[in-house]
Scaffold this active site. Structure first.
Site, short mmCIF file in Angstrom:
data_model
loop_
_atom_site.label_atom_id
_atom_site.label_comp_id
_atom_site.label_asym_id
_atom_site.label_seq_id
_atom_site.Cartn_x
_atom_site.Cartn_y
_atom_site.Cartn_z
N GLY A 86 44.21 47.05 40.02
CA GLY A 86 43.16 46.39 40.79
C GLY A 86 43.74 45.57 41.94
O GLY A 86 44.80 44.96 41.79
N ARG A 98 59.55 40.91 55.31
CA ARG A 98 60.27 40.06 56.26
C ARG A 98 61.53 39.44 55.65
O ARG A 98 62.53 39.27 56.35
CB ARG A 98 59.33 38.99 56.81
CG ARG A 98 58.23 39.63 57.66
CD ARG A 98 57.47 38.66 58.51
NE ARG A 98 56.67 39.37 59.50
CZ ARG A 98 55.91 38.79 60.42
NH1 ARG A 98 55.85 37.46 60.47
NH2 ARG A 98 55.23 39.50 61.28
N ARG A 154 45.03 53.81 40.41
CA ARG A 154 45.53 53.91 39.05
C ARG A 154 46.12 55.32 38.88
O ARG A 154 45.71 56.26 39.56
CB ARG A 154 44.42 53.62 38.05
CG ARG A 154 43.76 52.26 38.32
CD ARG A 154 42.86 51.80 37.20
NE ARG A 154 42.09 50.62 37.59
CZ ARG A 154 42.55 49.37 37.53
NH1 ARG A 154 43.77 49.14 37.08
NH2 ARG A 154 41.79 48.35 37.90
N ASP A 210 49.74 44.02 33.98
CA ASP A 210 50.53 44.50 32.85
C ASP A 210 50.79 46.00 32.91
O ASP A 210 51.90 46.46 32.62
CB ASP A 210 49.82 44.17 31.53
CG ASP A 210 49.98 42.70 31.16
OD1 ASP A 210 50.81 42.02 31.78
OD2 ASP A 210 49.26 42.24 30.24
N THR A 269 46.84 39.88 39.94
CA THR A 269 45.58 40.19 39.24
C THR A 269 44.68 38.97 39.29
O THR A 269 45.13 37.84 39.08
CB THR A 269 45.82 40.60 37.78
OG1 THR A 269 44.57 40.62 37.08
CG2 THR A 269 46.75 39.64 37.05
N ASP A 329 42.59 38.30 37.11
CA ASP A 329 42.19 38.00 35.73
C ASP A 329 43.00 36.87 35.09
O ASP A 329 42.59 36.34 34.04
CB ASP A 329 42.31 39.24 34.85
CG ASP A 329 41.48 40.40 35.37
OD1 ASP A 329 40.43 40.13 35.98
OD2 ASP A 329 41.88 41.56 35.17
N ASP A 373 45.61 37.05 33.37
CA ASP A 373 45.82 37.46 31.98
C ASP A 373 47.25 37.90 31.68
O ASP A 373 47.50 38.56 30.67
CB ASP A 373 44.85 38.58 31.60
CG ASP A 373 45.02 39.83 32.46
OD1 ASP A 373 45.73 39.78 33.49
OD2 ASP A 373 44.43 40.87 32.12
N ARG A 405 37.99 41.34 32.91
CA ARG A 405 38.27 42.30 31.83
C ARG A 405 38.12 41.62 30.47
O ARG A 405 37.07 41.08 30.17
CB ARG A 405 39.66 42.93 32.01
CG ARG A 405 39.79 43.81 33.23
CD ARG A 405 41.05 44.63 33.20
NE ARG A 405 42.24 43.84 33.01
CZ ARG A 405 43.46 44.34 32.84
NH1 ARG A 405 43.62 45.65 32.79
NH2 ARG A 405 44.50 43.55 32.69
N ARG A 407 17.06 35.61 34.57
CA ARG A 407 17.60 36.64 35.46
C ARG A 407 19.10 36.76 35.26
O ARG A 407 19.79 35.77 35.02
CB ARG A 407 17.31 36.30 36.92
CG ARG A 407 15.83 36.32 37.29
CD ARG A 407 15.30 37.76 37.34
NE ARG A 407 13.89 37.80 37.70
CZ ARG A 407 12.89 37.77 36.85
NH1 ARG A 407 13.14 37.66 35.54
NH2 ARG A 407 11.64 37.83 37.26
N GLN A 458 34.30 39.59 43.96
CA GLN A 458 35.33 38.63 43.54
C GLN A 458 36.74 39.10 43.89
O GLN A 458 37.67 38.30 43.93
CB GLN A 458 35.24 38.40 42.03
CG GLN A 458 33.96 37.70 41.61
CD GLN A 458 33.64 37.95 40.14
OE1 GLN A 458 34.02 37.17 39.29
NE2 GLN A 458 32.96 39.05 39.85
#
Length: 325
Positions: free
Chosen positions: A16, A30, A77, A108, A130, A132, A134, A176, A249, A257
């Site tokens: 991602g 550079r 991917r 990862d 990432t 995330d 994570d 995730r 809602r 994001q």
């Protein structure tokens, strides 16, 4: 055997995308050029490596990129890279193009590919890219700061209309199976409830009762931040509205994001990590991941980094609950 002398460095982004990746690419290019090395950019991650989508990069090629979101090298991917045949082919292509060292910017899954390339003699350094947050070996990942600020600003806007209409709003953020984005947004936005994959006592019936009690006390709105790892926001909204009678809602923020101009933190931290990756390669290091801990930029063995587990400290759960009262 890993190379001892590095003459050409390759750089790719995998998995991602995350704001700040371009800052890292720019720093790699550079820094390497400044030390007399050649730099080759690999488009579309490991998929592009296997398809030999490899270009030479100059300092001018990365001009005017530090403020741009996404990745100028594109990303993808690649299932083939999970196979021994794909890994051997990727290593052979690196050797064909004279790539002695490779900087892999991703999560990862990307690091597992770097780990395998190192086994086949390509010096590899991973940078944690990432949104995330994570990756267990580091307190910071490229893109998280921008993503959480983007989500925070969007949730502020949803809160405005939620208050006007006296609604319950469920806002789903990415991450995730990790709840860091949700936790940070929940605290930053003053949400009444934060739902995290790491949380063990999530009970929708308790949320329903809490909403009813809040309405009795005169509260005009109710904000729930829901992590992607829990999901089901649309159906959850229907169930809560049926049980409480309060208009509810669901808003799924989604891939907005991932985009946008990176924050100063993501630009600076990613730049330092990119420069450090080049330094590590020039020292002859391989199979390493750059991380940030206790105010310092450090590196870990990829095997060690992948074996680490990461959770949200109980104290942070407790703070989130206390502030939502």
């Amino acid at each position: 055997m890993a190379e001892k002398i590095i003459r050409t460095i390759g750089v790719l982004t995998s998995g991602g995308d995350a704001p700040g990746m371009n800052a890292a690419i720019r720093a790699v290019v550079r820094t390497a050029l400044g030390k007399g090395l050649k730099v080759r950019g690999i488009r579309r991650g490991y998929s592009g490596l296997l398809n030999e989508e490899i270009i030479d990069l100059s300092a001018r090629d990365v001009s005017d990129t530090i403020q741009r979101g996404g990745t100028i090298l594109q990303t993808a991917r690649c299932e083939e890279m999970r196979t021994v045949e794909g890994q051997q082919k990727a290593a052979a292509i690196c050797k064909k193009y004279g790539i002695d060292g490779l900087v892999v910017i991703g999560g990862d899954g990307s690091f597992k590919g770097a780990q395998k390339l190192s086994d086949y003699g390509v010096n590899t350094i991973g940078l944690p890219g990432t949104i995330d947050l994570d990756i267990a070996c580091t307190e910071y990942t490229i893109g998280f700061d921008t993503a959480v600020n983007t989500a925070m600003e969007a949730i502020d806007k949803v809160r405005d209309t939620s208050t006007s209409h006296e609604r319950c709003s469920i806002i789903e953020v990415m991450g995730r199976d990790a709840g860091y984005l949700a936790l940070w947004c929940g605290i930053a936005n003053g949400a009444e409830r934060i739902l995290l994959p790491e949380e063990h006592d999530y009970d929708e019936a308790k949320i329903v009762e809490d909403i009813k009690e809040n309405r009795k006390r005169g509260k005009k709105h109710y904000i729930i931040i829901n992590a992607e790892g829990i999901g089901d926001s649309m159906n959850m909204a229907k169930r809560i509205e049926e049980e409480t009678g309060m208009e509810t809602r669901a808003t799924v923020l989604g891939h907005m994001q991932r985009g946008g101009s990176p924050t100063a933190k993501d630009r600076v931290y990613a730049s330092i990590m990119g420069a450090l990756a080049v330094e590590l390669l020039m020292q002859g290091k391989t199979n390493r991941v750059v991380g940030y801990r206790h105010g310092e930029y450090i590196d870990f063995d990829i095997d060690e980094a992948l074996a680490m587990q990461k959770g949200i400290p109980q104290f942070q759960y407790d703070i989130a609950r206390q502030l939502a009262l």
